[in-house]
Design an enzyme around this catalytic site. Structure first.
Site, PDB file in Angstrom:
ATOM      1  N   THR A   1      14.765  62.944  84.686  1.00  2.28           N
ATOM      2  CA  THR A   1      13.916  62.729  85.844  1.00  2.28           C
ATOM      3  C   THR A   1      14.214  61.347  86.401  1.00  2.28           C
ATOM      4  OG1 THR A   1      12.129  64.041  84.830  1.00  2.28           O
ATOM      5  CG2 THR A   1      11.490  62.533  86.588  1.00  2.28           C
TER       6      THR A   1
ATOM      7  N   ARG B   1       9.241  77.679  84.422  1.00  2.00           N
ATOM      8  CA  ARG B   1       8.831  76.507  83.647  1.00  2.00           C
ATOM      9  C   ARG B   1       8.657  75.291  84.552  1.00  2.00           C
ATOM     10  NH1 ARG B   1      11.195  71.099  82.699  1.00  2.00           N
ATOM     11  NH2 ARG B   1      10.484  70.416  80.637  1.00  2.00           N
ATOM     12  N   VAL B   2       7.589  74.531  84.308  1.00  2.00           N
ATOM     13  CA  VAL B   2       7.354  73.245  84.964  1.00  2.00           C
ATOM     14  C   VAL B   2       7.145  72.211  83.872  1.00  2.00           C
ATOM     15  CG1 VAL B   2       5.794  71.924  86.448  1.00  2.00           C
ATOM     16  CG2 VAL B   2       6.341  74.302  87.018  1.00  2.00           C
TER      17      VAL B   2
ATOM     18  N   THR C   1      10.449  59.695  81.419  1.00  2.00           N
ATOM     19  CA  THR C   1      11.486  60.724  81.411  1.00  2.00           C
ATOM     20  C   THR C   1      11.735  61.130  79.971  1.00  2.00           C
ATOM     21  OG1 THR C   1      13.749  61.246  82.140  1.00  2.00           O
ATOM     22  CG2 THR C   1      13.376  59.042  81.274  1.00  2.00           C
ATOM     23  N   GLY C   2      12.302  62.317  79.796  1.00  3.54           N
ATOM     24  CA  GLY C   2      12.575  62.800  78.450  1.00  3.54           C
ATOM     25  C   GLY C   2      12.219  64.256  78.301  1.00  3.54           C
ATOM     26  N   ASP C   3      11.787  64.627  77.119  1.00  6.64           N
ATOM     27  CA  ASP C   3      11.419  66.014  76.838  1.00  6.64           C
ATOM     28  C   ASP C   3      10.030  66.293  77.402  1.00  6.64           C
ATOM     29  OD1 ASP C   3      10.824  68.494  75.904  1.00  6.64           O
ATOM     30  OD2 ASP C   3      11.422  68.121  73.838  1.00  6.64           O
ATOM     31  N   GLY C   4      10.006  66.739  78.653  1.00 17.48           N
ATOM     32  CA  GLY C   4       8.743  66.897  79.355  1.00 17.48           C
ATOM     33  C   GLY C   4       7.806  67.901  78.749  1.00 17.48           C
TER      34      GLY C   4
END
Length: 352
Positions: free
Chosen positions: A208, A236-237, A259-262
């Site tokens: 992101t 998916r969101v 940011t990362g593994d949302g």
């Protein structure tokens, strides 16, 4: 030509980098993402520039140029090889948010999110109906796929759809592309599922741009834009368009971007937590480290990066699972600076 970004190390734990002065912009990631930093900063030098304008301009630059391929069209296709976009923008004075989630066939996601903020009483629109709203507001409807994204997705399918996000289904999702059928779950079995598998994926599978801007008057805004996790289940969101998770801003204290593994991070609202940490007297670096540590205590393999700035422009960051970078520019700086952040050690995380 944009000036080359200057690489600087992060100061030791619990300290923060000083403010270079206003106006100021900061965002997740260096490298190609500095295009967004420079665009946002340049917009803040214009007459009557606003923090909201800067966030929209900066995120739009990454959507247009695609940065590293994880923002904007043509990246991170889902299981069906379609790219969809998530974005949000937030005003730090009114606390109003505009967001779009799972939006299809419109490139300028942050622009549509701003229209949601300014022209509706809502916070988020989703899917095809977000697309319809975008078209009603003058945005062009186009195919978000590219030849490259379609080719990559087809190759992924041919290899058996490795690294997909399905669990508790048959056939085995680690070797098969489905169609899938759910396997009945025993009570308590969710505690032992492999939900952290996505956290071990590479950075380019989920990323992101998250940006915070402070204009010359001291007004704050924040925003995010992303095309989400590669090979996600359609629909998916992630955390990007979620206020308090992908980004958050409050003019009383500052702003945060993540940011990362949302899929994991959105369960903890790390940016909301970071700003509450600021409100309670922590420095930006302490605030970020605390928010990351809260997630690491429950998910020790998590990949995350959080950048925090107070309302004067002092800033810091924390990360887990990878070496994280962020970019900033402010005051009379003639080039963007990129800061490298080493990950917090999971073994050093304390219980809160």
């Amino acid at each position: 030509m944009h000036p080359l970004p200057v690489l600087v190390p992060l100061l030791p734990t619990a300290l923060a980098l000083p403010s270079p002065g206003l106006p100021f912009v900061i965002n997740t990631w260096g490298g190609p993402f500095t295009v967004a930093t420079d665009a946002a900063y340049a917009s803040l030098l214009l007459p009557d520039a606003s923090a909201l304008d800067a966030v929209e301009v900066g995120c739009s630059a990454c959507e247009r140029d695609r940065c590293d391929g994880t923002v904007g069209y043509g990246g991170s296709p889902d299981e069906a090889c379609e790219t969809t976009l998530d974005a949000m923008i937030m005003d730090g004075a009114s606390m109003k948010v505009g967001a779009v989630a799972g939006m299809r066939r419109v490139k300028n996601a942050i622009g549509v999110a701003r229209r949601v903020l300014e022209y509706t009483r809502h916070t988020m629109l989703a899917g095809d109906l977000a697309t319809r709203f975008a078209v009603e507001n003058g945005f062009e409807e186009v195919d978000l796929a590219t030849e490259e994204s379609i080719r990559a997705c087809e190759e992924w399918k041919k290899s058996g759809c490795p690294g997909n996000f399905r669990v508790h289904v048959k056939p085995d999702p680690s070797t098969s592309c489905g169609p899938y059928e759910p396997i009945p779950l025993a009570w308590g079995s969710l505690e032992t599922t492999g939900f952290l598998a996505a956290s071990r994926a590479s950075k380019t599978s989920h990323d992101t741009i998250s940006m915070i801007a402070i204009d010359a008057r001291g007004a704050l805004a924040a925003g995010t834009s992303t095309n989400g996790a590669a090979h996600k289940v359609p629909g998916r969101v992630g955390d990007g368009p979620i206020a308090g998770s992908g980004s958050y801003v409050d003019a009383e204290v500052g702003g945060c971007g993540a940011t990362g593994d949302g899929d994991v991070m959105m369960r903890f609202l790390p940016c909301y937590q970071a700003l509450e940490n600021l409100r309670n007297g922590m420095s930006p670096t302490e605030a970020a480290e605390n928010a990351v540590s809260r997630m690491l205590r429950r998910h020790p393999d998590l990949q995350s990066g959080i950048v925090v700035v107070d309302n004067q422009g002092r800033h810091g960051a924390a990360a887990s699972g990878w070496t994280f970078t962020y970019a900033f520019r402010g005051g009379e700086m003639n080039a963007t600076q990129v800061v490298t952040v080493q990950p917090v050690k999971a073994a050093l995380v304390k219980q809160f």
